[in-house]
Design a protein around this motif. Structure first.
Motif, PDB file in Angstrom:
ATOM      1  N   ILE A 135     -21.911  60.748 -92.713  1.00  0.00           N
ATOM      2  CA  ILE A 135     -21.930  59.718 -91.671  1.00  0.00           C
ATOM      3  C   ILE A 135     -21.886  60.365 -90.284  1.00  0.00           C
ATOM      4  O   ILE A 135     -22.614  59.974 -89.359  1.00  0.00           O
ATOM      5  CB  ILE A 135     -20.738  58.748 -91.847  1.00  0.00           C
ATOM      6  N   ARG A 136     -21.035  61.392 -90.126  1.00  0.00           N
ATOM      7  CA  ARG A 136     -20.931  62.087 -88.845  1.00  0.00           C
ATOM      8  C   ARG A 136     -22.271  62.709 -88.459  1.00  0.00           C
ATOM      9  O   ARG A 136     -22.726  62.598 -87.310  1.00  0.00           O
ATOM     10  CB  ARG A 136     -19.847  63.164 -88.934  1.00  0.00           C
ATOM     11  N   ILE A 137     -22.916  63.351 -89.427  1.00  0.00           N
ATOM     12  CA  ILE A 137     -24.203  64.007 -89.166  1.00  0.00           C
ATOM     13  C   ILE A 137     -25.266  62.980 -88.784  1.00  0.00           C
ATOM     14  O   ILE A 137     -26.069  63.206 -87.866  1.00  0.00           O
ATOM     15  CB  ILE A 137     -24.637  64.810 -90.412  1.00  0.00           C
ATOM     16  N   HIS A 138     -25.249  61.845 -89.448  1.00  0.00           N
ATOM     17  CA  HIS A 138     -26.230  60.801 -89.149  1.00  0.00           C
ATOM     18  C   HIS A 138     -26.003  60.197 -87.766  1.00  0.00           C
ATOM     19  O   HIS A 138     -26.958  59.869 -87.055  1.00  0.00           O
ATOM     20  CB  HIS A 138     -26.204  59.716 -90.235  1.00  0.00           C
ATOM     21  N   HIS A 139     -24.757  60.049 -87.386  1.00  0.00           N
ATOM     22  CA  HIS A 139     -24.462  59.537 -86.040  1.00  0.00           C
ATOM     23  C   HIS A 139     -24.976  60.499 -84.968  1.00  0.00           C
ATOM     24  O   HIS A 139     -25.525  60.060 -83.938  1.00  0.00           O
ATOM     25  CB  HIS A 139     -22.956  59.315 -85.866  1.00  0.00           C
ATOM     26  N   LEU A 140     -24.821  61.789 -85.205  1.00  0.00           N
ATOM     27  CA  LEU A 140     -25.326  62.779 -84.254  1.00  0.00           C
ATOM     28  C   LEU A 140     -26.848  62.693 -84.130  1.00  0.00           C
ATOM     29  O   LEU A 140     -27.407  62.806 -83.031  1.00  0.00           O
ATOM     30  CB  LEU A 140     -24.915  64.189 -84.690  1.00  0.00           C
ATOM     31  N   ALA A 141     -27.510  62.498 -85.270  1.00  0.00           N
ATOM     32  CA  ALA A 141     -28.978  62.389 -85.242  1.00  0.00           C
ATOM     33  C   ALA A 141     -29.420  61.139 -84.494  1.00  0.00           C
ATOM     34  O   ALA A 141     -30.353  61.183 -83.685  1.00  0.00           O
ATOM     35  CB  ALA A 141     -29.520  62.378 -86.667  1.00  0.00           C
ATOM     36  N   ILE A 142     -28.747  60.018 -84.752  1.00  0.00           N
ATOM     37  CA  ILE A 142     -29.087  58.765 -84.083  1.00  0.00           C
ATOM     38  C   ILE A 142     -28.959  58.899 -82.564  1.00  0.00           C
ATOM     39  O   ILE A 142     -29.781  58.384 -81.796  1.00  0.00           O
ATOM     40  CB  ILE A 142     -28.172  57.625 -84.599  1.00  0.00           C
ATOM     41  N   GLU A 143     -27.916  59.617 -82.123  1.00  0.00           N
ATOM     42  CA  GLU A 143     -27.694  59.783 -80.684  1.00  0.00           C
ATOM     43  C   GLU A 143     -28.802  60.587 -80.013  1.00  0.00           C
ATOM     44  O   GLU A 143     -29.068  60.419 -78.817  1.00  0.00           O
ATOM     45  CB  GLU A 143     -26.340  60.458 -80.461  1.00  0.00           C
ATOM     46  N   GLN A 144     -29.472  61.448 -80.772  1.00  0.00           N
ATOM     47  CA  GLN A 144     -30.542  62.269 -80.189  1.00  0.00           C
ATOM     48  C   GLN A 144     -31.895  61.560 -80.183  1.00  0.00           C
ATOM     49  O   GLN A 144     -32.795  61.972 -79.459  1.00  0.00           O
ATOM     50  CB  GLN A 144     -30.663  63.589 -80.969  1.00  0.00           C
ATOM     51  N   MET A 145     -32.030  60.513 -80.972  1.00  0.00           N
ATOM     52  CA  MET A 145     -33.318  59.814 -81.080  1.00  0.00           C
ATOM     53  C   MET A 145     -33.515  58.861 -79.908  1.00  0.00           C
ATOM     54  O   MET A 145     -32.566  58.247 -79.419  1.00  0.00           O
ATOM     55  CB  MET A 145     -33.392  59.025 -82.393  1.00  0.00           C
ATOM     56  N   ASN A 146     -34.767  58.727 -79.489  1.00  0.00           N
ATOM     57  CA  ASN A 146     -35.124  57.778 -78.439  1.00  0.00           C
ATOM     58  C   ASN A 146     -35.970  56.619 -78.959  1.00  0.00           C
ATOM     59  O   ASN A 146     -36.264  55.687 -78.210  1.00  0.00           O
ATOM     60  CB  ASN A 146     -35.897  58.504 -77.329  1.00  0.00           C
ATOM     61  N   CYS A 147     -36.356  56.675 -80.229  1.00  0.00           N
ATOM     62  CA  CYS A 147     -37.201  55.637 -80.824  1.00  0.00           C
ATOM     63  C   CYS A 147     -36.334  54.453 -81.265  1.00  0.00           C
ATOM     64  O   CYS A 147     -35.107  54.549 -81.320  1.00  0.00           O
ATOM     65  CB  CYS A 147     -37.937  56.210 -82.026  1.00  0.00           C
ATOM     66  N   PRO A 148     -36.942  53.306 -81.592  1.00  0.00           N
ATOM     67  CA  PRO A 148     -36.185  52.215 -82.220  1.00  0.00           C
ATOM     68  C   PRO A 148     -35.571  52.736 -83.518  1.00  0.00           C
ATOM     69  O   PRO A 148     -36.279  53.274 -84.375  1.00  0.00           O
ATOM     70  CB  PRO A 148     -37.250  51.148 -82.491  1.00  0.00           C
ATOM     71  N   ARG A 149     -34.271  52.623 -83.693  1.00  0.00           N
ATOM     72  CA  ARG A 149     -33.641  53.216 -84.859  1.00  0.00           C
ATOM     73  C   ARG A 149     -32.426  52.403 -85.290  1.00  0.00           C
ATOM     74  O   ARG A 149     -31.831  51.661 -84.493  1.00  0.00           O
ATOM     75  CB  ARG A 149     -33.237  54.657 -84.629  1.00  0.00           C
ATOM     76  N   GLN A 150     -32.075  52.580 -86.551  1.00  0.00           N
ATOM     77  CA  GLN A 150     -30.877  51.961 -87.115  1.00  0.00           C
ATOM     78  C   GLN A 150     -30.220  52.932 -88.077  1.00  0.00           C
ATOM     79  O   GLN A 150     -30.908  53.699 -88.767  1.00  0.00           O
ATOM     80  CB  GLN A 150     -31.218  50.673 -87.874  1.00  0.00           C
ATOM     81  N   LEU A 151     -28.898  52.890 -88.133  1.00  0.00           N
ATOM     82  CA  LEU A 151     -28.134  53.595 -89.156  1.00  0.00           C
ATOM     83  C   LEU A 151     -27.396  52.546 -89.966  1.00  0.00           C
ATOM     84  O   LEU A 151     -26.613  51.768 -89.417  1.00  0.00           O
ATOM     85  CB  LEU A 151     -27.146  54.578 -88.523  1.00  0.00           C
ATOM     86  N   ARG A 152     -27.668  52.498 -91.269  1.00  0.00           N
ATOM     87  CA  ARG A 152     -27.018  51.513 -92.144  1.00  0.00           C
ATOM     88  C   ARG A 152     -26.220  52.257 -93.207  1.00  0.00           C
ATOM     89  O   ARG A 152     -26.721  53.196 -93.839  1.00  0.00           O
ATOM     90  CB  ARG A 152     -28.062  50.615 -92.802  1.00  0.00           C
ATOM     91  N   LEU A 153     -24.990  51.826 -93.405  1.00  0.00           N
ATOM     92  CA  LEU A 153     -24.131  52.413 -94.427  1.00  0.00           C
ATOM     93  C   LEU A 153     -24.229  51.590 -95.704  1.00  0.00           C
ATOM     94  O   LEU A 153     -24.020  50.367 -95.697  1.00  0.00           O
ATOM     95  CB  LEU A 153     -22.683  52.461 -93.939  1.00  0.00           C
ATOM     96  N   VAL A 154     -24.550  52.263 -96.786  1.00  0.00           N
ATOM     97  CA  VAL A 154     -24.698  51.613 -98.091  1.00  0.00           C
ATOM     98  C   VAL A 154     -23.424  51.838 -98.891  1.00  0.00           C
ATOM     99  O   VAL A 154     -22.974  52.982 -99.032  1.00  0.00           O
ATOM    100  CB  VAL A 154     -25.906  52.192 -98.850  1.00  0.00           C
ATOM    101  N   PRO A 155     -22.802  50.771 -99.402  1.00  0.00           N
ATOM    102  CA  PRO A 155     -21.570  50.944-100.186  1.00  0.00           C
ATOM    103  C   PRO A 155     -21.799  51.857-101.387  1.00  0.00           C
ATOM    104  O   PRO A 155     -22.481  51.495-102.345  1.00  0.00           O
ATOM    105  CB  PRO A 155     -21.237  49.516-100.631  1.00  0.00           C
ATOM    106  N   ALA A 156     -21.290  53.068-101.313  1.00  0.00           N
ATOM    107  CA  ALA A 156     -21.426  54.053-102.390  1.00  0.00           C
ATOM    108  C   ALA A 156     -20.429  55.165-102.140  1.00  0.00           C
ATOM    109  O   ALA A 156     -20.085  55.473-101.001  1.00  0.00           O
ATOM    110  CB  ALA A 156     -22.851  54.614-102.450  1.00  0.00           C
ATOM    111  N   ARG A 157     -19.977  55.810-103.216  1.00  0.00           N
ATOM    112  CA  ARG A 157     -18.979  56.861-103.080  1.00  0.00           C
ATOM    113  C   ARG A 157     -19.581  58.169-102.591  1.00  0.00           C
ATOM    114  O   ARG A 157     -18.926  58.949-101.923  1.00  0.00           O
ATOM    115  CB  ARG A 157     -18.282  57.083-104.426  1.00  0.00           C
ATOM    116  N   ASP A 158     -20.843  58.429-102.955  1.00  0.00           N
ATOM    117  CA  ASP A 158     -21.482  59.669-102.540  1.00  0.00           C
ATOM    118  C   ASP A 158     -22.952  59.412-102.269  1.00  0.00           C
ATOM    119  O   ASP A 158     -23.429  58.281-102.374  1.00  0.00           O
ATOM    120  CB  ASP A 158     -21.303  60.769-103.598  1.00  0.00           C
TER     121      ASP A 158
END
Length: 439
Positions: free
Chosen positions: A380-403
């Motif tokens: 999740i941390r890595i994905h948040h960092l990637a989202i912050e660097q993107m300038n395109c329309p983007r979404q980060l969605r968390l899927v209920p799962a253990r791994d």
């Protein structure tokens, strides 16, 4: 026995091969009748490829060597007829057939086979009892020519129906079939909803044909090889007629583990009206993901895949979405830049977005969806960092799962919904209205 243990990828793939064997009946005004439920996906593809009318032929096996037709009569594979409509064995089965017909085609009468070339299709034949009842019942309705068409059947089963058909077309005839599913890579139960959709889709096609409107993109179920160095890449293409776009689904390695998951997601995307193209970018690897050092090679293979999509498939004029996973994320982001005229959206499932250069992330110009397991804090941390660097329309969605394995069925269903909605939103508005597809 056939030299192939798995003869067909899906029922639709079997239908495509069967249609090729039946090419002599193309544009002859034939009527294709499929035996529910397994025969319907096969028959739908056959009918579309031949430009034929499509309907159902209700028949049901009720005992060893005995089956019931849609009039309530029972037939035995030895040719004898035994009318037991009042019997305790037949009554509930006949009621089941009537209910199925009412569910599948509630607003119209069955097609009349009288005086027509009729092609009866199922997904396979073992004992022959069901096909025997279907053909025997049809004989009483005086078709001009009766063809029995099957992807696979036992020789003994065909002997039981041979006398009832004017012609038998069968692609493979092993001496014995213990389990029909072993001859298909994917052989899941066909739901009533899927049968209704296929029948409705056939009706839409028939109406379009009457109006003189042909499908600009045909139905397709095909395995193709993408030239790529010394190791061609295997691509599985499937589509209903006139899809709204194409989802290119790529991963790297461990194809056996990923096969069922990929096929499930592909089915759900096709239910949204999309065509699908499944490709393993590293088929010679048995590990779950490619090594970091292979990213340049994966990017080259993905570029080759997208070029092949444009140059060698009927999907060249369709907007494309790219669905990637694992180590294919970074190559996918690179391709999204270099193929911006072709790609319209990206969805990334548990991707190694940390392997993508910052410049690539900042240069992304198409809508990007990142899916991450809710129980993986570092991911999740890595994905948040990637989202912050993107300038395109983007979404980060968390899927209920253990791994990040997403082997749980509920997690897969959530991924299918999110990616399907994402591609539908960003691809559908760029092309024609969809006609629909099987689940």
């Amino acid at each position: 026995m056939s030299r192939y243990q798995i003869r067909f990828q899906t029922r639709e793939h079997a239908g495509a091969e069967l249609a090729s064997a039946l090419h002599a009946y193309r544009a002859t005004g034939a009527l294709v009748l499929a035996i529910p439920r397994g025969g319907v996906p096969v028959g739908s593809v056959v009918a579309h490829a031949l430009g034929a009318d499509f309907d159902l032929l209700m028949a049901l096996r009720i005992d060893a060597g005995v089956a019931l037709d849609d009039t309530g009569k029972t037939w035995r594979t030895n040719g004898a007829e035994a009318d037991c409509r009042a019997g305790s064995l037949c009554d509930p089965h006949f009621d089941q057939l009537c209910r199925q017909r009412a569910v599948y085609t509630p607003v119209r009468k069955p097609a009349d086979p009288g005086g027509r070339v009729v092609i009866v299709v199922d997904d396979g034949l073992v004992s022959g009892a069901t096909m025997h009842a279907a053909l025997a019942s049809l004989r009483k309705r005086h078709p001009a020519r009766l063809v029995c068409a099957l992807p696979i059947a036992t020789r003994t089963g065909l002997d039981h129906v041979r006398a009832l058909a004017d012609e038998i077309v069968c692609l493979d005839m092993p001496d014995r079939i213990d389990n029909l599913a072993r001859f298909y890579h994917e052989f899941q139960l066909v739901s009533d909803d899927r049968v209704r959709r296929l029948i409705g889709m056939a009706s839409t096609r028939s109406q379009a044909s009457v109006m003189g409107a042909a499908a600009s993109v045909p139905a397709l179920s095909k395995v193709m090889l993408i030239p790529c160095g010394t190791t061609p890449l295997r691509a599985i293409l499937e589509s209903a007629p006139n899809p709204i776009g194409v989802a290119v689904m790529v991963h790297a390695g461990d194809a056996q583990r990923r096969a069922a998951r990929s096929q499930y997601l592909a089915r759900k995307l096709r239910a949204k009206g999309l065509a699908t193209m499944l490709v393993d970018l590293q088929p010679d690897s048995r590990v779950d993901n490619a090594l970091d050092s292979a990213l340049d090679d994966l990017a080259a293979r993905l570029d080759q895949t997208l070029s092949f999509l444009h140059d060698s498939t009927p999907f060249a004029g369709l907007p494309a979405g790219l669905l990637c996973a694992g180590n294919t994320a970074a190559p996918a982001f690179r391709s999204a830049e270099s193929h911006s005229s072709q790609l319209r959206a990206v969805a990334c499932v548990a991707g190694r977005v940390d392997l993508a250069d910052s410049a690539v992330l900042k240069g992304l110009g198409i809508p990007t969806l990142l899916l991450c397991a809710s129980g993986a804090p570092e991911s999740i941390r890595i994905h948040h960092l990637a989202i912050e660097q993107m300038n395109c329309p983007r979404q980060l969605r968390l899927v209920p799962a253990r791994d990040c394995g997403f082997d749980d069925r509920e997690a897969l269903a959530e991924i299918a919904t999110l990616t399907g909605d994402w591609f539908e939103r960003h691809l559908a508005k760029l092309t024609r209205p969809r006609l629909g597809y099987w689940e």
